[in-house]
Design a protein around this motif. Structure first.
Motif, mmCIF file in Angstrom:
data_model
loop_
_atom_site.group_PDB
_atom_site.id
_atom_site.type_symbol
_atom_site.label_atom_id
_atom_site.label_comp_id
_atom_site.label_asym_id
_atom_site.label_seq_id
_atom_site.Cartn_x
_atom_site.Cartn_y
_atom_site.Cartn_z
ATOM 1 N N SER A 55 25.225 4.401 31.763
ATOM 2 C CA SER A 55 24.961 3.930 30.403
ATOM 3 C C SER A 55 23.545 3.403 30.235
ATOM 4 O O SER A 55 23.004 3.417 29.123
ATOM 5 N N GLN B 298 24.810 9.444 23.837
ATOM 6 C CA GLN B 298 26.181 9.013 24.091
ATOM 7 C C GLN B 298 27.129 10.188 23.880
ATOM 8 O O GLN B 298 26.982 10.969 22.939
ATOM 9 N N PHE C 103 31.011 7.948 30.032
ATOM 10 C CA PHE C 103 29.807 7.761 30.833
ATOM 11 C C PHE C 103 30.044 8.363 32.214
ATOM 12 O O PHE C 103 31.120 8.197 32.798
#
Length: 337
Positions: free
Chosen positions: A151, A157, A166
């Protein structure tokens, strides 16, 4: 009783992010790990193992399990019916939960896998989600493998049916290590993929056995119709690291929305009281002449009403606030949801 309508600029909304340790007592690091022989021997033990922080086994921290696309690594439900096993059921459950499609496959950093270890946090351990960037999970084998999520370095994302995704990489929180044969940007091997996924919105960690086995001697049993004790293999790798001083570290995250309401009594407002000691009960006149032109009252409580004059919330001041024609007040009321 006097009322005053609020104006649009009297309301402000704020969101605060609160983090806390995820283990019992809101601690961030867990060093000791235990299983229950009773749970392991039950029918549930064929699917997963609960992990506790003490031998008392009364406070579940997380559960570990193993899923396999072909149902390998565990016994069949019925020896006469091929293809239906515990590991196959686990694979299908996470396939629907995470991918939302029974025909989709898990892709670890671009590499498709046919099995995984799953580590699912007990729901009451976290309030809203896991806190990305706080994960430090060390596995022991022939050596040690420390995992965290990407992250802190991911350029964008990624989402799935279970929320944010992630990739797991080798290193400690915020630092990605690149070693022999690894991708220095992504922190994992192009041939075996990432070490798994962190799914913070459902409190789950999925581990890619292929990548892990290339780093340490931790390999699941993939023989058909064989109880490979694969959840125990992951448990032993985690507990062994804890005993050697490498804790399992993780935090939770919760976003708390607060409504701020600003109450503004002007100099000409709220200077008189309807308290019976203030006025005459028979005539309604002010009892004391000094209060007619120069009244003094003390604000102790703010009530918030709707348009039907129904009381919705009450705010108490820490101390009485004096109010007269020469004073104005600004009172901030905070409502948390």
């Amino acid at each position: 009783m006097s009322f005053k309508a609020f104006e649009p600029d009297d309301f402000v909304v704020s969101v605060d992010s609160i983090t806390a340790g995820i283990w019992t007592g809101e601690t961030a690091s867990l060093f000791t790990f235990f299983t229950s022989s009773t749970q392991a021997a039950s029918s549930a033990g064929n699917y997963y193992l609960n992990v506790y922080d003490t031998a008392a086994t009364n406070s579940i921290q997380f559960a570990v399990t193993y899923g396999n696309l072909y149902g390998s690594g565990s016994e069949l439900y019925n020896p006469a019916v091929n293809g239906y096993s515990y590991s196959g059921t686990i694979w299908g459950q996470y396939q629907i939960l995470v991918l939302g499609d029974e025909n989709a496959n898990f892709s670890w950093g671009g590499i498709t896998g046919s099995d995984f270890w799953a580590l699912s946090l007990e729901r009451d351990r976290y309030k809203e989600a896991l806190f990305p960037g706080s994960l430090i999970l060390t596995l022991s084998g022939s050596t040690y493998l420390t995992l965290t999520d990407d992250s802190q370095v991911a350029s964008s994302q990624v989402f799935c049916d279970a929320g944010r995704v992630f990739q797991l990489v080798s290193g400690s929180a915020g630092v990605v290590y690149s070693g022999s044969g690894t991708d220095g940007i992504n922190g994992y091997s192009p041939s075996s993929g990432s070490y798994g996924w962190l799914l913070p919105d459902i409190g789950t960690i999925l581990l890619n056995p292929l990548a892990i086995s290339q780093s340490i001697n931790l390999v699941p049993t993939r023989t058909s119709n064989t109880n490979g004790q694969n959840p125990y293999k992951l448990f032993n790798a985690i507990s062994g690291s804890g005993e050697d001083g490498f804790p399992f570290t993780l935090n939770s995250q919760e976003n708390i929305a607060s409504d701020f309401v600003f109450v503004r009594p002007r100099s000409s407002e709220f200077n008189y009281s309807e308290n019976p000691s203030f006025i005459s009960g028979s005539t309604g006149e002010v009892l004391y002449s000094s209060f007619i032109n120069n009244p003094q009252v003390y604000i102790t409580t703010v009530g918030l009403y709707n348009d039907a004059s129904e009381l919705l919330a009450v705010a108490k001041l820490s101390r009485p606030l004096i109010k007269d024609f020469t004073k104005e007040a600004l009172i901030r009321v905070k409502l948390d949801f």
